[in-house]
Scaffold this active site. Structure first.
Site, PDB file in Angstrom:
ATOM      1  N   CYS A   1       9.809  44.871 -14.247  1.00 37.30           N
ATOM      2  CA  CYS A   1      10.476  45.709 -15.239  1.00 37.30           C
ATOM      3  C   CYS A   1       9.401  46.015 -16.278  1.00 37.30           C
ATOM      4  O   CYS A   1       8.880  45.104 -16.916  1.00 37.30           O
ATOM      5  CB  CYS A   1      11.644  44.946 -15.871  1.00 37.30           C
ATOM      6  SG  CYS A   1      12.215  45.729 -17.384  1.00 37.30           S
TER       7      CYS A   1
ATOM      8  N   LYS B   1       2.466   4.427   1.454  1.00 39.84           N
ATOM      9  CA  LYS B   1       2.657   4.916   2.826  1.00 39.84           C
ATOM     10  C   LYS B   1       2.265   6.388   2.809  1.00 39.84           C
ATOM     11  O   LYS B   1       2.966   7.224   2.227  1.00 39.84           O
ATOM     12  CB  LYS B   1       4.101   4.729   3.269  1.00 39.84           C
ATOM     13  CG  LYS B   1       4.292   5.100   4.734  1.00 39.84           C
ATOM     14  CD  LYS B   1       5.650   4.666   5.239  1.00 39.84           C
ATOM     15  CE  LYS B   1       5.800   4.827   6.739  1.00 39.84           C
ATOM     16  NZ  LYS B   1       5.518   6.171   7.234  1.00 39.84           N
TER      17      LYS B   1
ATOM     18  N   CYS C   1      16.367  47.015 -13.483  1.00 39.98           N
ATOM     19  CA  CYS C   1      16.307  45.689 -14.116  1.00 39.98           C
ATOM     20  C   CYS C   1      17.740  45.202 -14.370  1.00 39.98           C
ATOM     21  O   CYS C   1      18.546  45.940 -14.950  1.00 39.98           O
ATOM     22  CB  CYS C   1      15.529  45.775 -15.429  1.00 39.98           C
ATOM     23  SG  CYS C   1      15.653  44.265 -16.400  1.00 39.98           S
TER      24      CYS C   1
ATOM     25  N   LYS D   1      10.806   2.956   2.106  1.00 37.21           N
ATOM     26  CA  LYS D   1      10.717   4.412   1.942  1.00 37.21           C
ATOM     27  C   LYS D   1      11.138   4.869   0.541  1.00 37.21           C
ATOM     28  O   LYS D   1      12.008   4.268  -0.076  1.00 37.21           O
ATOM     29  CB  LYS D   1      11.637   5.099   2.970  1.00 37.21           C
ATOM     30  CG  LYS D   1      11.307   4.758   4.404  1.00 37.21           C
ATOM     31  CD  LYS D   1      10.087   5.461   4.897  1.00 37.21           C
ATOM     32  CE  LYS D   1      10.378   6.902   5.130  1.00 37.21           C
ATOM     33  NZ  LYS D   1       9.889   7.448   6.355  1.00 37.21           N
TER      34      LYS D   1
ATOM     35  N   TYR E   1      -6.296   2.056   6.789  1.00 41.08           N
ATOM     36  CA  TYR E   1      -5.438   0.958   6.343  1.00 41.08           C
ATOM     37  C   TYR E   1      -5.392  -0.236   7.290  1.00 41.08           C
ATOM     38  O   TYR E   1      -4.644  -1.176   7.061  1.00 41.08           O
ATOM     39  CB  TYR E   1      -4.011   1.451   6.086  1.00 41.08           C
ATOM     40  CG  TYR E   1      -3.402   2.237   7.227  1.00 41.08           C
ATOM     41  CD1 TYR E   1      -3.122   1.630   8.438  1.00 41.08           C
ATOM     42  CD2 TYR E   1      -3.120   3.591   7.077  1.00 41.08           C
ATOM     43  CE1 TYR E   1      -2.579   2.348   9.480  1.00 41.08           C
ATOM     44  CE2 TYR E   1      -2.563   4.321   8.114  1.00 41.08           C
ATOM     45  CZ  TYR E   1      -2.300   3.693   9.312  1.00 41.08           C
ATOM     46  OH  TYR E   1      -1.757   4.402  10.339  1.00 41.08           O
TER      47      TYR E   1
ATOM     48  N   CYS F   1      12.459  45.162 -23.087  1.00 45.90           N
ATOM     49  CA  CYS F   1      13.571  44.581 -22.307  1.00 45.90           C
ATOM     50  C   CYS F   1      13.940  43.230 -22.928  1.00 45.90           C
ATOM     51  O   CYS F   1      13.089  42.382 -23.147  1.00 45.90           O
ATOM     52  CB  CYS F   1      13.132  44.413 -20.855  1.00 45.90           C
ATOM     53  SG  CYS F   1      14.239  43.386 -19.884  1.00 45.90           S
TER      54      CYS F   1
ATOM     55  N   ASP G   1       1.604  10.123   3.833  1.00 50.20           N
ATOM     56  CA  ASP G   1       2.368  11.038   4.669  1.00 50.20           C
ATOM     57  C   ASP G   1       1.414  11.987   5.382  1.00 50.20           C
ATOM     58  O   ASP G   1       1.160  13.103   4.940  1.00 50.20           O
ATOM     59  CB  ASP G   1       3.351  11.817   3.781  1.00 50.20           C
ATOM     60  CG  ASP G   1       4.486  12.381   4.601  1.00 50.20           C
ATOM     61  OD1 ASP G   1       4.522  12.122   5.823  1.00 50.20           O
ATOM     62  OD2 ASP G   1       5.327  13.084   4.025  1.00 50.20           O
TER      63      ASP G   1
ATOM     64  N   GLU H   1       0.842  -1.208   0.000  1.00 50.74           N
ATOM     65  CA  GLU H   1       0.000   0.000   0.000  1.00 50.74           C
ATOM     66  C   GLU H   1       0.869   1.247   0.000  1.00 50.74           C
ATOM     67  O   GLU H   1       1.985   1.216   0.516  1.00 50.74           O
ATOM     68  CB  GLU H   1      -0.839   0.043   1.298  1.00 50.74           C
ATOM     69  CG  GLU H   1      -1.517  -1.241   1.614  1.00 50.74           C
ATOM     70  CD  GLU H   1      -2.159  -1.242   3.003  1.00 50.74           C
ATOM     71  OE1 GLU H   1      -2.032  -0.250   3.742  1.00 50.74           O
ATOM     72  OE2 GLU H   1      -2.786  -2.260   3.325  1.00 50.74           O
TER      73      GLU H   1
ATOM     74  N   CYS I   1      17.970  45.237 -18.629  1.00 55.22           N
ATOM     75  CA  CYS I   1      17.872  46.447 -19.452  1.00 55.22           C
ATOM     76  C   CYS I   1      18.159  47.728 -18.660  1.00 55.22           C
ATOM     77  O   CYS I   1      18.167  48.816 -19.219  1.00 55.22           O
ATOM     78  CB  CYS I   1      16.512  46.532 -20.144  1.00 55.22           C
ATOM     79  SG  CYS I   1      15.180  46.959 -19.016  1.00 55.22           S
TER      80      CYS I   1
HETATM   81  S1  IVH Z   1       0.236   0.063   8.849  1.00 50.59           S
HETATM   82  C1  IVH Z   1       1.757  -2.048  12.555  1.00 50.59           C
HETATM   83  N1  IVH Z   1      -0.249   1.207   6.549  1.00 50.59           N
HETATM   84  O1  IVH Z   1       3.167   4.815   8.988  1.00 50.59           O
HETATM   85  C2  IVH Z   1       1.438  -1.452  11.274  1.00 50.59           C
HETATM   86  N2  IVH Z   1       0.785   2.505   8.229  1.00 50.59           N
HETATM   87  O2  IVH Z   1       5.693   4.095  10.613  1.00 50.59           O
HETATM   88  C3  IVH Z   1       1.169  -0.041  11.401  1.00 50.59           C
HETATM   89  N3  IVH Z   1       1.247   4.809   7.598  1.00 50.59           N
HETATM   90  O3  IVH Z   1       2.083   5.265  12.268  1.00 50.59           O
HETATM   91  C4  IVH Z   1       0.834   0.779  10.309  1.00 50.59           C
HETATM   92  N4  IVH Z   1       0.425   4.685   5.574  1.00 50.59           N
HETATM   93  O4  IVH Z   1       0.812   6.459  10.473  1.00 50.59           O
HETATM   94  C5  IVH Z   1       0.259   1.354   7.778  1.00 50.59           C
HETATM   95  N5  IVH Z   1      -0.752   2.108   4.468  1.00 50.59           N
HETATM   96  C6  IVH Z   1      -0.253   2.244   5.699  1.00 50.59           C
HETATM   97  C7  IVH Z   1       0.277   3.465   6.142  1.00 50.59           C
HETATM   98  C8  IVH Z   1       0.797   3.557   7.425  1.00 50.59           C
HETATM   99  C9  IVH Z   1       0.996   5.481   6.467  1.00 50.59           C
HETATM  100  C10 IVH Z   1       1.909   5.393   8.782  1.00 50.59           C
HETATM  101  C11 IVH Z   1       1.173   5.190  10.069  1.00 50.59           C
HETATM  102  C12 IVH Z   1       2.131   4.618  11.049  1.00 50.59           C
HETATM  103  C13 IVH Z   1       3.440   4.835  10.372  1.00 50.59           C
HETATM  104  C14 IVH Z   1       4.376   3.711  10.732  1.00 50.59           C
END
Ligand code: IVH
Length: 679
Positions: free
Chosen positions: A433, A119, A413, A319, A231, A438, A121, A117, A416
């Site tokens: 400008c 991740k 400027c 990451k 999630y 120019c 932010d 999935e 020019c």
């Molecule tokens: S699962 C034990 N799924 O990442 C499993 N976390 O570093 C826990 N996060 O605190 C999380 N997207 O805030 C999971 N698709 C995703 C996620 C996700 C973002 C964040 C979450 C968690 C942090 C873990």
């Protein structure tokens, strides 16, 4: 009031609560509104009136609760039934393969399948539903104890206040975990408004989401564009899940937004392949992600693997490279844009950000430099996001030595040497400008004129434009079409062959659509979209030249600034002469809309089409517009007369009906690819 009347009002309240909840889900989760915003607001207003007069008819899950509750004096703490763990990180394929090898060893089997999935932010939260009703929302806190932010979370439109019980009954207890985010465009809008009000801007969407959730006054939270993707689950009673993917399907059925870029049933090699795909998608997503979470799909296997103190053994975060890095500002220079605007630019100590070398970052304008107190010699946090120009997020004050030099905006400027004027634009002051001849502006205007989305002249790159302007061979747009092969061949770094190629591509570019032509002119406030809207409204360039600001403003999407700039451009004598010269050189401008509709490759012409589900590539309204331009009629309900159904994510009943009726179904990828080819 008699009992019968009160009973009527109670019924009305219940009906409004139910309907508004449904409309909110259609809008915020399915991205498929069925009523207008005004209708929604009217219904909500009526419900608020009723609930104010008859508080006994208000419920904890009423849509009126979305507007915020009385402010708190502090946040209460709550212990999570099951700790909210964090994840170990992987930074390369080998780290992921090691994670796989550890699981193989622990489980004593190799056939492990994964769910992967994005991740997200944002900010992690836990939502607790008792018998289907949201009763508590908490932050992750230290993983063991979090803060209670129920009132704030209730204001988030995509969080269901009550579970949808369409496919199954709500369990007695369901703790759902997810990430609260702010979409990129919402974030930009939020910061723009804050700037206009003289408030501090947020550094990124995650900070904005966190700051918005930490409000004691939930009315403030209600005014912020928060969203959620869920999630996972915490403690549950009365329900169980076999796999991560089936769990997410169930959460979707209960009315939660679940991210659409999730894959399951992947081998570890499949996971690594998907990582590359997701990384390629990263910049085009409407929200920020910082990696991919890889989870063993089978929950029984997850339990067998178990947890360490802080993180599970069954999941890992792979990451993406960071999009923000610190580096040194070596200098600040000033660039003169196409319209004369002076933009300060930071010259940086080169730094690799997310795979691209960055050595310059825009500082926008003088105000921005003052606000962020940016000085030459500062260490700064620099951000790159997608195709946009890198920018300086903030300086690192703790790294200041004292010899950093404040920036002074030049009064003349840099190109020019004419005097710079300060002009008010929106709420900020820009330095301009105003000398129309120019050379710096001329270079930028011509670069824009010949660029890919405008005349698209191959071989006339930025460096050659600069050279031609410096040589005095280009004094206006029109001169591009009078360039002579022999003279070009005499230029430095230009051989006979490239001169021939260049004159050929100039010749080829002379057939141009009205839309590209208007864009090419580089009129203030007239980007690609405005040029498109204007060329859809008028048949010829002459019609545009003769129109008025009023008529232009009537076009949906064209504001007063664009309307005024367009009229000003075409009423300028010099511009008129240049346009005459362009036409005289043999440029032919066509309005290509009908041509597309009749093209052989266009399967949409004269077809009846229905759109359903959430489209990833564009809003449905945009898809409708594009289809109509291609000669289709877009209707809302399916019948045997429908030619195609274009189905996005979560395409529900319409998809089923189309299948029953034997209507041809086109998925979004195919549709998007066709559109790209046609438009
Ligand atoms: S699962 C034990 N799924 O990442 C499993 N976390 O570093 C826990 N996060 O605190 C999380 N997207 O805030 C999971 N698709 C995703 C996620 C996700 C973002 C964040 C979450 C968690 C942090 C873990």
């Amino acid at each position: 009031m008699n009992d019968q009347n009160t009973d009527q009002i109670k019924k009305e309240a219940r009906r409004l609560q139910k309907e508004l909840t449904g409309h909110s889900y259609q809008y915020h989760v399915l991205d498929d509104p069925v009523i207008s915003d005004v209708e929604y607001d009217m219904m909500l207003k009526r419900l608020i009136e009723i609930e104010e007069e008859f508080p006994q008819f208000s419920t904890p899950d009423s849509p009126t609760k979305r507007v915020g509750a009385p402010p708190l004096t502090g946040f209460q703490q709550a212990i999570h039934s099951i700790p909210m763990l964090s994840l170990d990180n992987a930074f390369n394929d080998q780290d992921v393969l090691d994670f796989y090898k550890r699981s193989v060893k622990n489980l004593n089997r190799e056939d492990i399948l994964y769910a992967a999935e994005p991740k997200l932010d944002g900010v992690a939260v836990e939502l607790k539903y008792e018998n289907g009703t949201l009763v508590q929302a908490t932050t992750r806190g230290d993983g063991v104890t979090g803060e209670v932010i129920t009132q704030n979370v209730r204001t988030i439109r995509s969080v269901p206040l009550k579970l949808h019980e369409v496919k199954m009954r709500a369990p007695s207890l369901l703790e759902v975990r997810g990430e609260i985010i702010i979409k990129r465009t919402d974030f930009d809008r939020l910061n723009k408004i804050r700037l206009e009000h003289g408030e501090n801007v947020f550094a990124n969407p995650r900070n904005a989401a966190a700051g918005s959730l930490r409000q004691l006054d939930s009315k403030i939270t209600a005014s912020r564009p928060l969203d959620i993707f869920v999630y996972g689950t915490g403690f549950v009673q009365g329900i169980s899940f076999q796999s991560q993917s089936l769990m997410l399907d169930t959460l979707k059925d209960f009315g939660f937004p679940v991210n659409s870029h999730i894959k399951s049933g992947l081998t570890i090699d499949g996971v690594l392949k998907f990582y590359k795909e997701l990384e390629a998608l990263r910049d085009s997503l409407s929200y920020e992600i910082d990696g991919m979470v890889i989870k063993v799909d089978d929950i029984f296997l997850q339990q067998q693997l178990g947890e360490k103190i802080k993180s599970p053994r069954w999941a890992i975060a792979y990451k993406f490279p960071a999009m923000q890095k610190t580096t040194t500002i070596k200098d600040i220079i000033v660039q003169v844009g196409r319209t004369g605007t002076l933009t300060p630019v930071a010259i940086l100590e080169g730094v690799n950000i997310g795979g691209a070398m960055v050595s310059r970052a825009t500082l926008h304008n003088e105000d921005e430099i003052k606000r962020k107190d940016i000085r030459i010699g500062d260490k700064a946090l620099v951000m790159r996001a997608g195709d946009v120009i890198p920018k300086v997020v903030k300086i690192i004050e703790s790294e200041r030595k004292g010899d950093e030099v404040p920036f002074e905006m030049p009064v003349h400027c840099p190109v020019c040497k004419s005097k710079i004027e300060k002009v008010k634009l929106d709420k900020s002051i820009i330095n301009k400008c105003v000398n129309a001849s120019c050379q710096a502006q001329l270079k930028e205007r011509i670069k824009h004129f010949v660029s890919k989305k405008a005349f698209d002249i191959d071989g006339l790159g930025k460096k050659i434009v600069v050279q031609l302007v410096d040589e005095g061979m280009l004094k206006s747009f029109a001169d591009v079409f009078f360039l002579e092969k022999e003279k070009l061949a005499c230029l430095d770094r230009m051989a006979q062959k490239s001169a021939t190629n260049l004159t050929r591509s100039i010749e080829k570019s002379k057939n141009i659509s009205l839309r590209r032509f208007v864009y090419a002119l580089g009129i203030d406030h007239t980007g690609e979209n405005a040029a498109k809207l204007i060329s859809e409204r008028f048949s010829t360039l002459k019609d545009i030249m003769e129109t008025s600001e009023e008529v232009l403003e009537e076009i949906n999407g064209i504001g007063p600034e664009t309307a005024s700039a367009v009229c000003k451009f075409f009423s300028n004598f010099e511009n008129k002469t240049i346009l005459e010269d362009i036409i005289y050189s043999g440029v032919i401008i066509t309005n290509d809309q009908p041509v597309i509709a009749e093209s052989h490759d266009n399967p949409f012409n004269n077809k009846r089409i229905v759109l359903t589900g959430t489209l990833q590539s564009m809003p449905r309204s945009e898809a409708k517009k594009q289809l109509e331009k291609l000669g289709a009629s877009v209707t809302s309900s399916i019948s045997s007369k429908t030619d195609f159904l274009i189905a996005g994510e979560n395409a529900g009943s319409k998809l089923e009906k189309a299948q029953t009726l034997g209507v041809e179904i086109m998925d979004e990828n195919w549709f998007a690819a066709l559109l790209k080819k046609l438009v």
